[in-house]
Scaffold this motif. Sequence first.
Motif, mmCIF file in Angstrom:
data_model
loop_
_atom_site.group_PDB
_atom_site.id
_atom_site.type_symbol
_atom_site.label_atom_id
_atom_site.label_comp_id
_atom_site.label_asym_id
_atom_site.label_seq_id
_atom_site.Cartn_x
_atom_site.Cartn_y
_atom_site.Cartn_z
ATOM 1 N N LEU A 130 0.829 -1.209 0.000
ATOM 2 C CA LEU A 130 0.000 0.000 0.000
ATOM 3 C C LEU A 130 0.863 1.258 0.000
ATOM 4 N N THR A 131 1.957 1.241 0.750
ATOM 5 C CA THR A 131 2.869 2.384 0.747
ATOM 6 C C THR A 131 3.520 2.542 -0.621
ATOM 7 N N TRP A 132 3.925 1.422 -1.225
ATOM 8 C CA TRP A 132 4.488 1.436 -2.577
ATOM 9 C C TRP A 132 3.480 1.999 -3.578
ATOM 10 N N PHE A 182 -2.680 -4.553 -4.766
ATOM 11 C CA PHE A 182 -2.188 -3.774 -5.906
ATOM 12 C C PHE A 182 -3.327 -3.047 -6.609
ATOM 13 N N GLY A 183 -4.530 -3.610 -6.524
ATOM 14 C CA GLY A 183 -5.685 -3.003 -7.180
ATOM 15 C C GLY A 183 -6.177 -1.734 -6.528
ATOM 16 N N THR A 184 -5.621 -1.347 -5.371
ATOM 17 C CA THR A 184 -6.028 -0.104 -4.709
ATOM 18 C C THR A 184 -5.166 1.084 -5.137
ATOM 19 N N HIS A 185 -4.282 0.876 -6.085
ATOM 20 C CA HIS A 185 -3.353 1.930 -6.509
ATOM 21 C C HIS A 185 -4.113 3.194 -6.914
ATOM 22 N N PRO A 186 -3.673 4.357 -6.439
ATOM 23 C CA PRO A 186 -4.394 5.610 -6.752
ATOM 24 C C PRO A 186 -4.425 5.954 -8.232
ATOM 25 N N ARG A 240 3.610 5.739 -3.049
ATOM 26 C CA ARG A 240 4.889 6.313 -3.464
ATOM 27 C C ARG A 240 5.000 6.368 -4.993
ATOM 28 N N THR A 241 4.585 5.303 -5.671
ATOM 29 C CA THR A 241 4.675 5.302 -7.137
ATOM 30 C C THR A 241 3.628 6.233 -7.756
ATOM 31 N N ALA A 242 2.488 6.417 -7.098
ATOM 32 C CA ALA A 242 1.512 7.404 -7.574
ATOM 33 C C ALA A 242 2.067 8.823 -7.428
ATOM 34 N N MET A 243 2.792 9.063 -6.353
ATOM 35 C CA MET A 243 3.448 10.359 -6.171
ATOM 36 C C MET A 243 4.450 10.605 -7.295
ATOM 37 N N ILE A 253 -1.646 13.908 -0.659
ATOM 38 C CA ILE A 253 -1.020 12.804 -1.380
ATOM 39 C C ILE A 253 -2.084 12.066 -2.182
ATOM 40 N N PRO A 254 -1.694 11.280 -3.185
ATOM 41 C CA PRO A 254 -2.677 10.433 -3.885
ATOM 42 C C PRO A 254 -3.252 9.405 -2.915
ATOM 43 N N LEU A 255 -4.561 9.298 -2.868
ATOM 44 C CA LEU A 255 -5.226 8.412 -1.912
ATOM 45 C C LEU A 255 -5.561 7.064 -2.541
ATOM 46 N N LEU A 256 -5.505 6.033 -1.727
ATOM 47 C CA LEU A 256 -5.832 4.688 -2.193
ATOM 48 C C LEU A 256 -7.302 4.595 -2.594
ATOM 49 N N ARG A 257 -7.580 3.702 -3.522
ATOM 50 C CA ARG A 257 -8.924 3.558 -4.092
ATOM 51 C C ARG A 257 -9.470 2.150 -3.835
ATOM 52 N N PRO A 258 -10.777 1.958 -4.052
ATOM 53 C CA PRO A 258 -11.329 0.599 -3.942
ATOM 54 C C PRO A 258 -10.583 -0.361 -4.858
ATOM 55 N N ALA A 259 -10.395 -1.587 -4.420
ATOM 56 C CA ALA A 259 -9.625 -2.567 -5.179
ATOM 57 C C ALA A 259 -10.324 -2.918 -6.484
ATOM 58 N N LEU A 260 -9.519 -3.123 -7.486
ATOM 59 C CA LEU A 260 -10.012 -3.417 -8.829
ATOM 60 C C LEU A 260 -10.953 -4.624 -8.819
ATOM 61 N N GLY A 261 -12.168 -4.433 -9.337
ATOM 62 C CA GLY A 261 -13.119 -5.522 -9.503
ATOM 63 C C GLY A 261 -13.921 -5.903 -8.276
#
Length: 327
Positions: free
Chosen positions: A23-25, A77-81, A28-31, A197-205
Amino acid sequence: MTKNSIAAIYDFELFPYALGDVLTWNVRTAMRCEEMGRELVDIYICADERYPAGIYQRGLVNPQNFELFFSELYGAFGTHPKLGNIHIFRQREALLEKLQELVAEDAVNAEAVSDYLSVLEYRVSESTLNRVRRVLSKALRSNRYVREAFNRCLPSQVKAAVRETCLPNEEMLNNYFIKYIHSHESINEFAAQRGGIPLLRPALGCVPDIEEIIARRFAGKKIVPFHLRLRRLDAGYGGEHSYARDSDFLEWYDFLKDAGRRHPEVEFIALGRLQEKPIELLNLPNVTSLRIFGMGLGHELTLMLNGDLFIGTSSGFAALANFSLLP
């Protein structure tokens, strides 16, 4: 891969099977995506059975069980912003070939790919000598008195020599981990400069399933996901070094039982593996788990983002609350 996206690499020989780190990754990658002026992040995952885990998890994760750990964690991984596509590689050679193509097509990926190729040179092989080194290192780390003596009494040159002997190249691997995951200082700096910061989202699917269970099972209820950490009950997954973070079951049980009497409108959702949940807890009328409905981690993370409040101990689930608007 498009001109609106960047590549982000998660290799399980270099990064851990750990919810909080994934989740931190993601954040960080969204940033980095925003800093590069792009809109999406394409994720490239390496889950190669020849290199199933990093130096700190090899006593736990091996070629026979790494797929179990990966399948449990994949939903995170599906929660990526800024999620674009997710690519999973079972052979590192195929990933390396693809990454070289990406750099040739778009120079924006050069730094991430160059860092990845460089750190691969510092991989710690699974030789007999290195296995002995890891056993020795683990024994030293697990003994509090030895750790204190090591940190306080030995000269810095001696400590550096011991670290190099027990875990060669550990510093290079840790620096790579810090750059792409661990450094919360960079997250704070980003938030200060950009106002958030970019916020996490609902997981894909997972959204349709969660919307349905909320409407049918939790209609009219206030939803409070919680994480009761009891790793001791799931000893087969390791983690002895983190038992100090475990919860007091009786305190939680008394709290949830009392909450059921005082606040019958609240439904408490137990997060995480069922192996860590005593049956007495799940038998409480105001407590349930999505796992008993056949759902997984992605569903739990999505439900959290639809919850009214999160309560929990230091864990990966707390990281989602930290990187979202969930109270």
